[in-house]
Design an enzyme around this catalytic site. Sequence first.
Site, short mmCIF file in Angstrom:
data_model
loop_
_atom_site.label_atom_id
_atom_site.label_comp_id
_atom_site.label_asym_id
_atom_site.label_seq_id
_atom_site.Cartn_x
_atom_site.Cartn_y
_atom_site.Cartn_z
N ALA A 167 0.85 -1.19 0.00
CA ALA A 167 0.00 0.00 0.00
C ALA A 167 0.88 1.24 0.00
O ALA A 167 2.07 1.17 0.29
CB ALA A 167 -0.91 -0.01 1.23
N VAL A 191 0.77 5.35 1.52
CA VAL A 191 0.07 6.18 2.50
C VAL A 191 0.17 7.64 2.08
O VAL A 191 1.26 8.14 1.80
CB VAL A 191 0.65 5.98 3.92
CG1 VAL A 191 -0.09 6.86 4.92
CG2 VAL A 191 0.57 4.51 4.32
N LYS A 204 -4.35 5.11 3.71
CA LYS A 204 -3.54 3.99 3.24
C LYS A 204 -4.31 3.31 2.12
O LYS A 204 -5.38 2.76 2.33
CB LYS A 204 -3.30 3.01 4.40
CG LYS A 204 -2.38 1.86 4.06
CD LYS A 204 -2.11 1.03 5.31
CE LYS A 204 -1.10 -0.05 5.08
NZ LYS A 204 -0.79 -0.79 6.31
N ASP A 212 3.93 -8.22 13.86
CA ASP A 212 5.01 -7.54 13.13
C ASP A 212 5.55 -6.36 13.94
O ASP A 212 5.63 -5.24 13.45
CB ASP A 212 4.50 -7.08 11.75
CG ASP A 212 5.64 -6.81 10.76
OD1 ASP A 212 6.79 -7.24 11.02
OD2 ASP A 212 5.39 -6.14 9.75
#
Length: 199
Positions: free
Chosen positions: A1, A3, A18, A113
Amino acid sequence: AVVYRAQDQTLRREVAVKVLHPHLLTEPESKARLEREAQAVAKLQHDNIVQIYDYSGADSQASFIVTEFIDGQTLKQFLGKRTIPTPEVAAMIVLEVGAALAHAHGLGILHRDIKPENVMVRRDGVLKLMDFGVAQVLDLERMTVTGQLLGSPAYMAPEVIDGRPLDFRTDVFSLGIMLYQLATNELPFSGRNPHEVFK
């Protein structure tokens, strides 16, 4: 993606948008990952977690989420310009990220993550955990989720690498790696490539 910094014209506030790359719109897993992120973050109301305002919806032509705009930089960028003076300061940083994680874990959401790139340092010093793109909602009956190899090798827990079931300890391990890095200015497990890091 990608942003974008944008202006919410109705509420007159800056936001971050996003947007999934157009070439990924035909890939169901990419759209599903963005939807999972939107749904996960929408459940979370915590001072140290980026707030979500809107989501395009699964059937929309474009796929995007709208979040609060964080005026600042990532923790990785912040660390690129300075070192943490003492291990106590490193612990204070990790304590704030840990509070955000505890909130997410309390709602059954595993981030998966945790790394300095996914923590924003706002100009006033407030830390914001973001990017729940590979987050998983745990099966609250079993409190585990089967692992897929998603995330960043240097911060991955052994159970992710081995494909074993994951639980909240997976995020705690990654947070421990981050604490070590902040306190010592190096990673505990290094290598020339991801394979060496995994070993």
